[in-house]
Design an enzyme around this catalytic site. Structure first.
Site, short mmCIF file in Angstrom:
data_model
loop_
_atom_site.label_atom_id
_atom_site.label_comp_id
_atom_site.label_asym_id
_atom_site.label_seq_id
_atom_site.Cartn_x
_atom_site.Cartn_y
_atom_site.Cartn_z
N ASP A 250 0.82 -1.21 0.00
CA ASP A 250 0.00 0.00 0.00
C ASP A 250 0.85 1.25 0.00
OD1 ASP A 250 0.56 0.09 2.82
OD2 ASP A 250 -1.02 -1.43 2.99
N LYS A 272 -4.79 2.49 -0.20
CA LYS A 272 -4.96 2.67 1.23
C LYS A 272 -6.34 3.26 1.44
CE LYS A 272 -3.75 6.23 3.81
NZ LYS A 272 -3.17 7.02 4.87
N ALA A 334 5.79 3.16 13.28
CA ALA A 334 6.08 4.58 13.04
C ALA A 334 6.43 5.32 14.34
CB ALA A 334 4.90 5.25 12.35
N MET A 385 -2.13 8.82 12.53
CA MET A 385 -3.22 9.31 11.69
C MET A 385 -3.93 10.52 12.30
SD MET A 385 -4.81 5.61 10.58
CE MET A 385 -4.41 4.71 12.06
N GLY A 414 8.76 10.55 8.86
CA GLY A 414 9.89 10.18 9.71
C GLY A 414 10.76 9.09 9.11
N1 SAH Z 1 1.20 -0.05 10.75
C1 SAH Z 1 1.79 1.25 10.73
C2 SAH Z 1 0.78 2.34 10.98
C3 SAH Z 1 -0.28 2.45 9.95
S1 SAH Z 1 -1.37 3.77 10.25
C4 SAH Z 1 2.92 1.32 11.74
O1 SAH Z 1 3.09 0.41 12.55
O2 SAH Z 1 3.66 2.29 11.70
C5 SAH Z 1 -0.70 5.07 9.26
C6 SAH Z 1 -0.10 6.15 10.12
O3 SAH Z 1 1.18 5.77 10.59
C7 SAH Z 1 0.15 7.44 9.40
O4 SAH Z 1 -1.03 8.20 9.26
C8 SAH Z 1 1.13 8.11 10.32
O5 SAH Z 1 0.51 8.61 11.45
C9 SAH Z 1 1.96 6.92 10.76
N2 SAH Z 1 3.18 6.79 9.96
C10 SAH Z 1 3.55 5.75 9.22
N3 SAH Z 1 4.74 5.96 8.63
C11 SAH Z 1 5.15 7.17 9.05
C12 SAH Z 1 6.31 7.95 8.81
N4 SAH Z 1 7.31 7.54 8.04
N5 SAH Z 1 6.40 9.16 9.41
C13 SAH Z 1 5.41 9.60 10.19
N6 SAH Z 1 4.32 8.91 10.45
C14 SAH Z 1 4.17 7.70 9.89
#
Ligand code: SAH
Length: 460
Positions: A250, A272, A334, A385, A414
């Site tokens: 995704d 997504k 994240a 999110m 990030g």
């Molecule tokens: N399964 C993922 C989260 C999915 S929900 C995990 O464990 O990270 C999607 C959210 O994750 C985004 O809206 C944001 O809030 C966060 N996210 C994912 N990658 C990110 C990144 N590189 N930098 C900042 N936020 C991130």
């Protein structure tokens, strides 16, 4: 890619080396390793070349270079100290479309020579496209230390078995799986440990006992790809990414990570939730089951960790119900990735004894959160999110009693080269999102630990 890498078969083909010094001798030595038929032309020759000639390994003619020398050659190397002679050799070769390398003069070369890690028949060639021979050499040394000397022997053993394995498994896919299994298992360890007879016996046994059915079952790998930086993948993720037939990924998966999936794998973008090109979750779950039932190895690649706001649980439930085998590989979520790359410890003995992961995703325009839990003292709250509904999030936090001056950070993209960190307070979150045009994916981190960013920030 400026230079296209290929491996030439020079076996008994005529190659010309122009020059009689040490460099020319070294180039001739390299060419001899692939059994080339070598002619050396130079008015005078040093000891190196004379020795090769005496051993009958090269033909040496003591004379000036003539343009006609390049005719019929597979390649030409110009290695004299005389620029003018090198230039003439290069021009003659180019006129006849013969590949030419002029030592220390990239502008005159039609091919460049890589640094080589030689594990015959395995060859690893390293090139920096001429940017830095020293860098190429350092990289070669690194590879030398990583790749056991017995790798060549391994390739030879594999070659000896190839015909039989092909007979046993006429289907290409089964064959590939057979070899992937062998080449990542005990046979290889035995060979590397010098137990060659035992290794060959184990390979024989595996070939005798293996049933085609062992190599045709489908499977699903639910893999967390981490927050963006490919260096944060796990070894297991990378290994499964190399053996997948199909990958469903995704938008959250960074392009640099999708790049690392086996080149031949079919790649399916499934979007997504908030995308217009999205594949509905129910359809996606069904797709995973169908592909696996067709005997495919399906990589379901997700951003971060599959079990943290990733719907990984739902996808797996369906697979379990259908009896499809699966593996789950955790990824760096994240919150952890962004916090580390922003220099914000999620827990700290002085500031936070616990950390809460929550989602700021709005459902029917509302936030459904356990507010008393969010307001606990000495705690960090990591909000996924949260950008889209930031106005509502900030308003609710303040209404519920969060101190307006509680430190808060927003980390956008990030762990990637585009990472941005904005530090402020809970009361300024929405304003920051508006002012800086903050976009998803972004993490919001709330708590006293955010104060440490100034001191511990390291990633630029
Ligand atoms: N399964 C993922 C989260 C999915 S929900 C995990 O464990 O990270 C999607 C959210 O994750 C985004 O809206 C944001 O809030 C966060 N996210 C994912 N990658 C990110 C990144 N590189 N930098 C900042 N936020 C991130």
């Amino acid at each position: 890619m400026r230079h296209f890498p290929v491996f030439l078969d020079l076996n008994r083909r005529r190659c010309l080396v122009v020059g009689g010094g040490e460099v020319a001798a070294r180039k001739a030595q390299q060419l001899l390793r692939s059994n080339a038929d070598i002619l050396i032309v130079a008015p005078r020759a040093g000891d190196g070349i004379l020795a090769l000639e005496q051993q009958g390994r090269v033909k040496y003619e003591a004379r000036e270079f003539l343009p006609g020398d390049v005719s019929g050659c597979a390649l030409v190397i110009a290695a004299t100290a005389d620029k003018e002679v090198n230039g003439r050799a290069a021009a003659a070769a180019k006129a006849e479309n013969v590949p030419v390398n002029v030592v220390d003069n990239p502008a005159l070369c039609s091919f460049i020579m890589p640094s080589i890690v030689d594990r015959d028949p395995v060859q690893i060639a390293v090139s920096t496209g001429g940017a830095s021979p020293v860098l190429a050499r350092l990289l070669r040394v690194k590879l030398e230390t990583l790749i056991p000397a017995t790798y060549g022997r391994l390739a030879t053993v594999v070659r000896e078995f190839r015909g039989r394995v092909k007979q046993r498994f006429p289907d290409f896919k089964q064959r590939r799986r057979f070899w992937e299994n062998i080449l990542q298992g005990p046979v290889v360890e035995m060979l590397f440990a010098g137990q060659e007879a035992a290794a060959i016996q184990a390979l024989e046994d595996e070939l005798d006992s293996a049933a085609s059915a062992d190599y045709q079952a489908g499977e699903v790998y639910l893999v967390g790809g981490g927050p963006g930086d490919p260096d944060l993948l796990t070894f297991r993720a990378l290994r499964l990414m190399q053996q997948a037939d199909v990958v469903l990924y995704d938008r959250l998966v960074a392009p640099a990570i999708v790049e690392l999936v086996r080149k031949e794998a079919r790649k399916i973008y499934v979007g997504k939730q908030s995308d217009s090109h999205t594949v509905p979750q129910s359809e996606l779950n069904a797709m995973l089951v169908t592909l696996a039932q067709q005997g495919k190895r399906v990589l379901r690649l997700k951003g971060g960790d599959p079990f943290i706001f990733g719907r990984g649980g739902e996808e797996i439930e369906e697979l379990a119900a259908a009896g499809v085998p699966f593996q789950i590989v955790p990824g760096i979520t994240a919150a952890a990735g962004c916090a580390s790359y922003a220099g914000i410890p999620l827990t700290h003995r002085d500031y936070a004894h616990s950390c809460l992961f929550v989602t700021g995703h709005l459902k029917d325009g509302k936030l459904d959160l356990n507010w008393p839990a969010l307001l606990q003292p000495k705690q960090t709250v990591a909000i996924y999110m949260g950008v889209k509904g930031i106005d509502m999030l900030q308003k609710s936090l303040l209404e519920q009693g969060m101190q307006p001056d509680m430190p808060a950070a927003i980390i956008q993209q990030g762990t990637t080269p585009d990472q941005k960190v904005y530090v402020g307070k809970v009361a300024t979150l929405a304003q920051t999102v508006a002012d800086k045009d903050v976009k998803p994916p972004s993490m919001i981190v709330v708590g006293e630990v955010v104060k440490l960013h100034e001191k511990l920030s390291w990633y630029q």
